[in-house]
Enzyme design. Structure first.
Site, PDB file in Angstrom:
ATOM      1  N   LYS A  71     -12.926  47.740 -37.289  1.00 26.01           N
ATOM      2  CA  LYS A  71     -11.793  48.443 -37.908  1.00 26.01           C
ATOM      3  C   LYS A  71     -10.887  49.146 -36.885  1.00 26.01           C
ATOM      4  O   LYS A  71      -9.698  49.299 -37.109  1.00 26.01           O
ATOM      5  CB  LYS A  71     -12.293  49.434 -38.963  1.00 26.01           C
ATOM      6  N   ASN A  92      -8.077  48.281 -42.187  1.00 22.24           N
ATOM      7  CA  ASN A  92      -9.022  47.463 -42.972  1.00 22.24           C
ATOM      8  C   ASN A  92      -8.333  46.285 -43.653  1.00 22.24           C
ATOM      9  O   ASN A  92      -8.987  45.474 -44.305  1.00 22.24           O
ATOM     10  CB  ASN A  92      -9.768  48.314 -44.010  1.00 22.24           C
ATOM     11  N   GLY A 132     -19.511  63.991 -43.308  1.00 25.70           N
ATOM     12  CA  GLY A 132     -19.174  62.877 -42.423  1.00 25.70           C
ATOM     13  C   GLY A 132     -17.770  63.013 -41.853  1.00 25.70           C
ATOM     14  O   GLY A 132     -16.887  63.635 -42.474  1.00 25.70           O
ATOM     15  N   GLY A 134     -16.597  60.075 -39.804  1.00 28.92           N
ATOM     16  CA  GLY A 134     -16.370  58.733 -39.249  1.00 28.92           C
ATOM     17  C   GLY A 134     -15.137  58.102 -39.893  1.00 28.92           C
ATOM     18  O   GLY A 134     -14.297  58.805 -40.484  1.00 28.92           O
ATOM     19  N   ALA A 136     -14.618  56.234 -42.609  1.00 32.30           N
ATOM     20  CA  ALA A 136     -14.424  56.394 -44.056  1.00 32.30           C
ATOM     21  C   ALA A 136     -13.964  57.812 -44.370  1.00 32.30           C
ATOM     22  O   ALA A 136     -13.054  58.021 -45.182  1.00 32.30           O
ATOM     23  CB  ALA A 136     -15.723  56.072 -44.795  1.00 32.30           C
ATOM     24  N   GLY A 248     -19.566  54.278 -54.551  1.00 35.23           N
ATOM     25  CA  GLY A 248     -18.457  53.710 -53.792  1.00 35.23           C
ATOM     26  C   GLY A 248     -17.837  52.440 -54.356  1.00 35.23           C
ATOM     27  O   GLY A 248     -16.857  51.938 -53.809  1.00 35.23           O
TER      28      GLY A 248
HETATM   29  P1  ATR Z   1     -17.674  54.390 -41.554  1.00 34.70           P
HETATM   30  O1  ATR Z   1     -16.535  53.554 -41.039  1.00 34.70           O
HETATM   31  O2  ATR Z   1     -18.425  53.742 -42.681  1.00 34.70           O
HETATM   32  O3  ATR Z   1     -17.280  55.797 -41.842  1.00 34.70           O
HETATM   33  P2  ATR Z   1     -18.787  55.374 -39.100  1.00 34.70           P
HETATM   34  O4  ATR Z   1     -17.406  55.625 -38.596  1.00 34.70           O
HETATM   35  O5  ATR Z   1     -19.789  54.764 -38.183  1.00 34.70           O
HETATM   36  O6  ATR Z   1     -18.758  54.415 -40.371  1.00 34.70           O
HETATM   37  O7  ATR Z   1     -19.349  56.768 -39.667  1.00 34.70           O
HETATM   38  C1  ATR Z   1     -20.647  56.955 -40.106  1.00 34.70           C
HETATM   39  C2  ATR Z   1     -20.817  58.404 -40.550  1.00 34.70           C
HETATM   40  O8  ATR Z   1     -22.152  58.595 -41.059  1.00 34.70           O
HETATM   41  C3  ATR Z   1     -20.638  59.423 -39.423  1.00 34.70           C
HETATM   42  O9  ATR Z   1     -20.071  60.584 -39.959  1.00 34.70           O
HETATM   43  C4  ATR Z   1     -22.084  59.642 -38.981  1.00 34.70           C
HETATM   44  O10 ATR Z   1     -22.335  60.857 -38.337  1.00 34.70           O
HETATM   45  P3  ATR Z   1     -22.231  60.975 -36.709  1.00 34.70           P
HETATM   46  O11 ATR Z   1     -20.787  60.910 -36.392  1.00 34.70           O
HETATM   47  O12 ATR Z   1     -22.829  62.303 -36.420  1.00 34.70           O
HETATM   48  O13 ATR Z   1     -23.007  59.814 -36.170  1.00 34.70           O
HETATM   49  C5  ATR Z   1     -22.761  59.663 -40.330  1.00 34.70           C
HETATM   50  N1  ATR Z   1     -24.211  59.428 -40.252  1.00 34.70           N
HETATM   51  C6  ATR Z   1     -24.846  58.249 -40.019  1.00 34.70           C
HETATM   52  N2  ATR Z   1     -26.201  58.428 -40.037  1.00 34.70           N
HETATM   53  C7  ATR Z   1     -26.395  59.757 -40.293  1.00 34.70           C
HETATM   54  C8  ATR Z   1     -27.558  60.591 -40.443  1.00 34.70           C
HETATM   55  N3  ATR Z   1     -28.790  60.075 -40.361  1.00 34.70           N
HETATM   56  N4  ATR Z   1     -27.385  61.908 -40.711  1.00 34.70           N
HETATM   57  C9  ATR Z   1     -26.151  62.436 -40.822  1.00 34.70           C
HETATM   58  N5  ATR Z   1     -25.011  61.712 -40.692  1.00 34.70           N
HETATM   59  C10 ATR Z   1     -25.129  60.404 -40.427  1.00 34.70           C
END
Ligand code: ATR
Length: 279
Positions: A71, A92, A132, A134, A136, A248
């Site tokens: 993305k 996307n 979160g 990231g 999304a 979702g």
């Molecule tokens: P997407 O495009 O689906 O948002 P991403 O950008 O990889 O995917 O984001 C994943 C999100 O899930 C992030 O906010 C990540 O937190 P970090 O930035 O700290 O990694 C969060 N995430 C994934 N696994 C996690 C966990 N076990 N506990 C808390 N947050 C988690």
């Protein structure tokens, strides 16, 4: 005998991409509107991505959805992107127009449309907590700000990403009260109107929720962006507390409808697309 014309080609680009629900949804839409088109899966490994884009036009691909892990990467192949996609920092949806690639991000707008149309929730003046920071989360937060949310509190495990997102939202001066929460307790869920889980926590069976049940209250809408499972632990807890809940799939539907409109210019057939997703 008249020659049958070749179908128009669309698809999803990712690695892996096999489990995407988009082919079902878009092929159902093409069928419903009698458009001669196919939506395919393009599972392309990173070392072949450059070649994929070099041969895209020759293969007659007119439009793409982009998923993990591309993305952000695809931005470097795209001629023009919308201001929202630039703010979110991810694309996307790609439309091939006059040989040029145009980039869009329909996640945030899809989320907002689902909230307003199907959950009758208008973020204007509302207090929102987001888990979160990231891709999304960025999409969702940009659109919640644009829609006039009064307060957005964001918590992410990696705090630097929360701060980064705050800068984006602040820089564009589109939200009033932004909180970079240092824990889930800091999110002020107790007096929030909407809680969004934009982390991937909950995708796996048996995963526990990031939010303790004591924070949840009946006036809260709990929206989990995870769609691989109908009910995550967070949604189970929320339903037990009397909250309205959404997974979702609604956002997936609406972001797909927006992509469909961008590619074809046609009003997407919502019912057929819903049915394809099992909604
Ligand atoms: P997407 O495009 O689906 O948002 P991403 O950008 O990889 O995917 O984001 C994943 C999100 O899930 C992030 O906010 C990540 O937190 P970090 O930035 O700290 O990694 C969060 N995430 C994934 N696994 C996690 C966990 N076990 N506990 C808390 N947050 C988690």
């Amino acid at each position: 005998m008249a020659k049958k014309s070749l179908p128009r080609i669309f698809g999803v680009l990712g690695y892996p991409a096999k489990h995407s629900l988009s082919p079902k949804m878009h092929n159902a839409a093409f069928k419903a509107l009698k458009i001669n088109a196919r939506y395919r899966i393009f599972e392309v490994e990173p070392s072949k991505l450059k070649n994929f884009f070099a041969t895209l036009r020759a293969r007659g691909i007119e439009g793409l959805n982009v998923t993990i892990p591309y993305k952000q990467t695809v931005l470097s192949y795209i001629k023009r992107t919308t201001p929202e996609a630039r703010m979110i920092g991810a694309v996307n949806t790609i439309k091939v127009s006059g040989g040029k690639l145009l980039g869009y991000n329909t996640h945030g707008e899809g989320f907002l449309k689902h909230l307003k149309a199907d959950l009758a929730f208008d973020p204007r003046g509302k207090k929102i907590a987001v888990l979160g920071a990231g891709g999304a989360s960025r999409a969702v937060c940009v659109y919640l700000c644009k829609a006039g949310a009064r307060r957005i509190a964001i918590y992410n495990r990696d705090r630097s990403k929360t701060i980064n997102l705050m800068h984006v939202l602040n820089m564009n001066g589109i939200c009033t009260d932004l909180i970079a929460a240092s824990s889930v307790s800091d999110l002020r869920i107790e007096d929030a109107d909407l809680l969004v889980n934009a982390t991937s926590v909950g995708m796996k069976e048996g995963a526990s929720s990031l939010v303790e049940s004591r924070h949840l209250h009946p006036g809260l809408i709990v929206y989990d962006l995870v769609y691989s499972r109908k009910r995550t632990a967070l949604l189970e807890d929320a339903a037990a507390k009397g909250c309205r809940t959404a997974n979702g799939l609604g956002m997936l539907l609406y972001q797909g409808m927006l992509s469909f409109k961008i590619w074809t210019g046609r009003t997407p057939p919502k019912k057929a697309m819903e049915k394809a997703l099992g909604l």
